[in-house]
Every structure is written in C-alpha cells, then in structure tokens.
Design a protein around this motif. Structure first.
Motif, PDB file in Angstrom:
ATOM      1  N   THR A 152      26.563 -58.202   8.800  1.00 41.42           N
ATOM      2  CA  THR A 152      25.770 -58.713   9.905  1.00 41.42           C
ATOM      3  C   THR A 152      24.566 -57.794  10.055  1.00 41.42           C
ATOM      4  O   THR A 152      24.545 -56.693   9.486  1.00 41.42           O
ATOM      5  N   LEU A 153      23.557 -58.233  10.779  1.00 43.21           N
ATOM      6  CA  LEU A 153      22.376 -57.400  10.973  1.00 43.21           C
ATOM      7  C   LEU A 153      22.739 -56.220  11.872  1.00 43.21           C
ATOM      8  O   LEU A 153      22.897 -56.367  13.083  1.00 43.21           O
ATOM      9  N   ALA A 154      22.889 -55.064  11.282  1.00 47.27           N
ATOM     10  CA  ALA A 154      23.279 -53.867  12.018  1.00 47.27           C
ATOM     11  C   ALA A 154      22.525 -52.685  11.433  1.00 47.27           C
ATOM     12  O   ALA A 154      22.944 -52.094  10.437  1.00 47.27           O
ATOM     13  N   ARG A 155      21.404 -52.354  12.056  1.00 48.09           N
ATOM     14  CA  ARG A 155      20.574 -51.252  11.563  1.00 48.09           C
ATOM     15  C   ARG A 155      20.952 -49.918  12.178  1.00 48.09           C
ATOM     16  O   ARG A 155      20.617 -48.870  11.652  1.00 48.09           O
ATOM     17  N   ASP A 156      21.669 -49.954  13.308  1.00 45.10           N
ATOM     18  CA  ASP A 156      22.058 -48.720  13.988  1.00 45.10           C
ATOM     19  C   ASP A 156      23.280 -49.000  14.862  1.00 45.10           C
ATOM     20  O   ASP A 156      23.796 -50.118  14.896  1.00 45.10           O
ATOM     21  N   ALA A 157      23.718 -47.972  15.597  1.00 42.30           N
ATOM     22  CA  ALA A 157      24.912 -48.112  16.433  1.00 42.30           C
ATOM     23  C   ALA A 157      24.696 -49.129  17.551  1.00 42.30           C
ATOM     24  O   ALA A 157      25.630 -49.841  17.953  1.00 42.30           O
ATOM     25  N   LYS A 158      23.463 -49.227  18.067  1.00 37.14           N
ATOM     26  CA  LYS A 158      23.178 -50.197  19.124  1.00 37.14           C
ATOM     27  C   LYS A 158      23.399 -51.619  18.634  1.00 37.14           C
ATOM     28  O   LYS A 158      23.998 -52.458  19.338  1.00 37.14           O
ATOM     29  N   ASP A 159      22.919 -51.908  17.425  1.00 39.64           N
ATOM     30  CA  ASP A 159      23.150 -53.243  16.860  1.00 39.64           C
ATOM     31  C   ASP A 159      24.641 -53.525  16.715  1.00 39.64           C
ATOM     32  O   ASP A 159      25.101 -54.653  16.966  1.00 39.64           O
TER      33      ASP A 159
END
Length: 394
Positions: A152-159
């Motif tokens: 899934t679109l996850a570039r960082d911990a927030k995503d």
C-alpha cells in the motif's frame, strides 16, 4: 493384539489438508480455522464443544466412559507480529513461535489490522543488490535485520497509521503448498496442519465404518502449542492416556523418516510414558504399519503442556517425518496415512491397564516394568556356541 487398523481415504486426507493450509492460523488468530474444523466435525456427525478461547474437544463415544483416551494436534502455526511502524514506511516485526528469520526472508504474508487485511513481503534490510552490492550477502540473519514491505502507499510511519496498521497486529505467513504426484508435500505450516488432517482422516474412517471403541475417545485440537500452552486447558479428568500427533524431524543425527510412523521415545521434557509408547509400537507391528523410533532434544509438544499443567495422564508422541521443520517443510503422504492407520488401531484396541479408570487406587492392577536380565537372542551359527558371539575380552 489383533489387527484393528481401518482403511484411510487418502483423497479426503489430501483435500482436507489443502483446505487447512489455505486458512491463516498463527497462534492468537485461530478463530477462523476453529470454525472450519467445527463445521467438518458436524458434517462427520461428531459432537464437540469449544473452550472460551477456541480449543476444540470432540467426543467419539465408546462402550465405557473410562479410562478415556485422547488424540490431540494443534491448529495454530508460526507467524509474526508488528513490532514497530518504521520511518521508511515499513514494519519491524517479531516472531510468533520459535522460528528463524532466515525462513522469513522473501515470504509473502497478510497483516490483519482492525480496519482490514493487507498483503506484504518480508525482506532483508538490504534487499537490492543493485543498491547495496556485496553487503546483501554479508548482512546478518535475525529478526532485527528484516522488515515487512506493505503493498500500500506507505512512505513513512504516518502513512502506515492511516492504513489502520498498528503495533501488535498479527501477521500470517503464506503456506504456498505443493502436492506432488509422487506423494511428497511441500509447504509451510505442515506443522501441524498435517497432524490435524491426519486426525480427521482417522475420525472419518471410524465414523464411516460405524465403529464403537472400547472406551470414549476425545479428539482435541489445541490453539497455542507453538507458544507452549497447548493442551493445558482442554483435557477432561476421565482421560487417562493422550497421544499427540505432531512433526518429527528428518535431519542428520535423527532417526525420523518421511515414511511410516516415527514414534518419539523422549523429547526435551523427558521420556514419554513407557507403557503407552510400547503399546503404540506393538500396534504398528501387529497391524503391519511401518515405524521407527526417535528421540528429540530440542522439541516439545502438546504432551509437555498437559503434564506441566498438572494432568496425571499417560502421554505419547507419534509423528510424521518433516524435512526442514519450521521452515519450508516437506513430508510424504505415506507417513500421514500410516499415522491415521495407527490412530484407528489404537482407538479400537482393548484397554490393558483397567486401573487407569481411577485417578487414585491401590497397588492392585498397577503396572510393572521388566527388570530381569534379557536372554541372549542373537543368531546362532551352526556349530558355534552362543558364548562365541560375546564381545571379545581385552
């Protein structure tokens, strides 16, 4: 003992094993597989009940209630949990159960979050040879050196947080089974879904032939064996003997085999019950079931958890030989069929230790173990005395 084994439907065994391998069931996430097994028990006409957490106890009635017998295998498998949401948008993970991160590298998996499931891949921290060159081959092996890439679109911990994935979420590792025409089966999680399938195959044979065992038999399916809990909360007081079905290890220094039944004589918790183990061996001999014996040094099973929980029950362990246990495992259908045959033989065999019907009793009927010196039964050559076979004296 007379021959008591029943014919096993290997097509049923194979198909049911394939179905079980489709169902994710790491320890702590076993509701789905428990429901599936209960549905199959209903189809076979077997009465059952569940513990609060979902261990299954089915009863096959016999002519008498006591001393009851039990057969057990476990529904849960190895897996992992989310340990950290990393700044790079990937997941730090820890294992469920005892298995090497070496076998986690490259695995496809499913993460179960509160908002739904996600797919992903477990990778080394240095996964690209085009980027890290030779460092890919020198990176250490361990759970601190791998991470989970979520699809899934996850570039960082927030995503990651926005997806609903959180620390503690369960990760199920794909089984990726392959059933070969020559009888070999390759897959993760054959420990112990192959044992569960074997139990169902034996149950199906007993129900098909409308057999009535001499005593009640309980068919137990535990849900936390991989984390050491196992049979600690699913037994009933009437059970005097419990036979565990699990994997044996075919590896250098072991006597286990991918063919026939491997009877465990001991594991890291000590020897199994003398009388029950030898009865199972004798049943193999009487019913023409191939077998071998083995001792496991780094191994425990549902039997250990039952005894450690305080159950005064005779225990034994019969296994199917597994190559690369807790990794990409391989077994053979011959072992599963042999195990199912032995289980039917055991369930239908007479009770020798009738005193076991009572939790406490006097010395009358108590068992005995041989202590006398054995006679020399080595082969004799014509014209040669038995004494000549003795070891030479230095």
């Amino acid at each position: 003992m007379r021959m008591t084994r029943l014919a096993i439907d290997t097509d049923y065994l194979r198909n049911w094993l394939a179905r079980l391998l489709e169902l994710p069931s790491p320890t702590g996430y076993t509701d789905t597989i428990a429901r599936e097994c209960c549905g199959e028990l209903e189809r076979l006409g077997i009465r059952y009940e569940l513990t609060r957490r979902g261990a299954i106890r089915a009863k096959f009635p016999g002519l008498r209630a006591k001393p009851a017998r039990a057969i057990i295998s476990h529904l849960d498998t190895l897996g992992a949990q989310v340990k950290a949401l990393k700044p790079n948008g990937r997941l730090g993970i820890v294992p469920i159960g005892n298995w090497s991160a070496r076998f986690a590298e490259g695995a496809r998996c499913t993460i179960f979050s509160e908002k739904g499931s996600y797919r992903g891949t477990i990778l080394p921290l240095m996964a690209s040879g085009h980027t890290f060159n030779e460092a890919v081959d020198t990176q250490p092996t361990g759970w601190d050196h791998i991470e989970l890439r979520v699809d899934t679109l996850a570039r960082d911990a927030k995503d990651l947080r926005q997806t609903g994935i959180d620390i503690g979420d369960t990760i199920a590792i794909d089984a990726r089974p392959e059933f070969m025409a020559n009888g070999f089966i390759n897959s993760r999680h054959l420990d112990n879904k192959a044992g569960v399938a074997t139990m169902f195959a034996a149950l199906a044979a007993l129900a098909r032939d409308e057999m009535e065992p001499p005593v009640d038999t309980y068919w137990l399916f535990s849900i936390a064996e991989e984390t050491g809990v196992g049979a600690s909360s699913v037994l009933v007081p009437d059970v005097a003997s419990m036979v565990t079905i699990d994997n044996g290890t075919t590896a250098p220094g072991q006597n286990s085999s991918e063919f026939g039944v491997t009877v465990a004589m001991a594991d890291q918790t000590g020897p199994f019950d003398y009388h029950l183990t030898r009865k199972l061996v004798q049943l193999c001999r009487d019913n023409d079931i191939r077998y071998q014996k083995d001792v496991f040094r780094y191994y425990r099973s549902d039997s250990a958890s039952a005894v450690e929980a305080g159950a005064d029950v005779r225990t034994a362990l019969i296994t199917f030989g597994v190559d690369a246990s807790h990794g990409y495992e391989r077994i053979h259908m011959h072992a599963l069929r042999s195990l199912a045959e032995l289980v039917t033989s055991y369930v239908l065999s007479p009770v020798e230790i009738t005193r076991d019907a009572e939790e406490l009793a006097g010395l009358q009927g108590f068992t005995s173990q041989p202590t006398e010196a054995a006679e020399d039964v080595r082969p004799k050559e014509a014209g040669r005395r038995v004494a000549d076979w003795a070891d030479p004296v230095e």
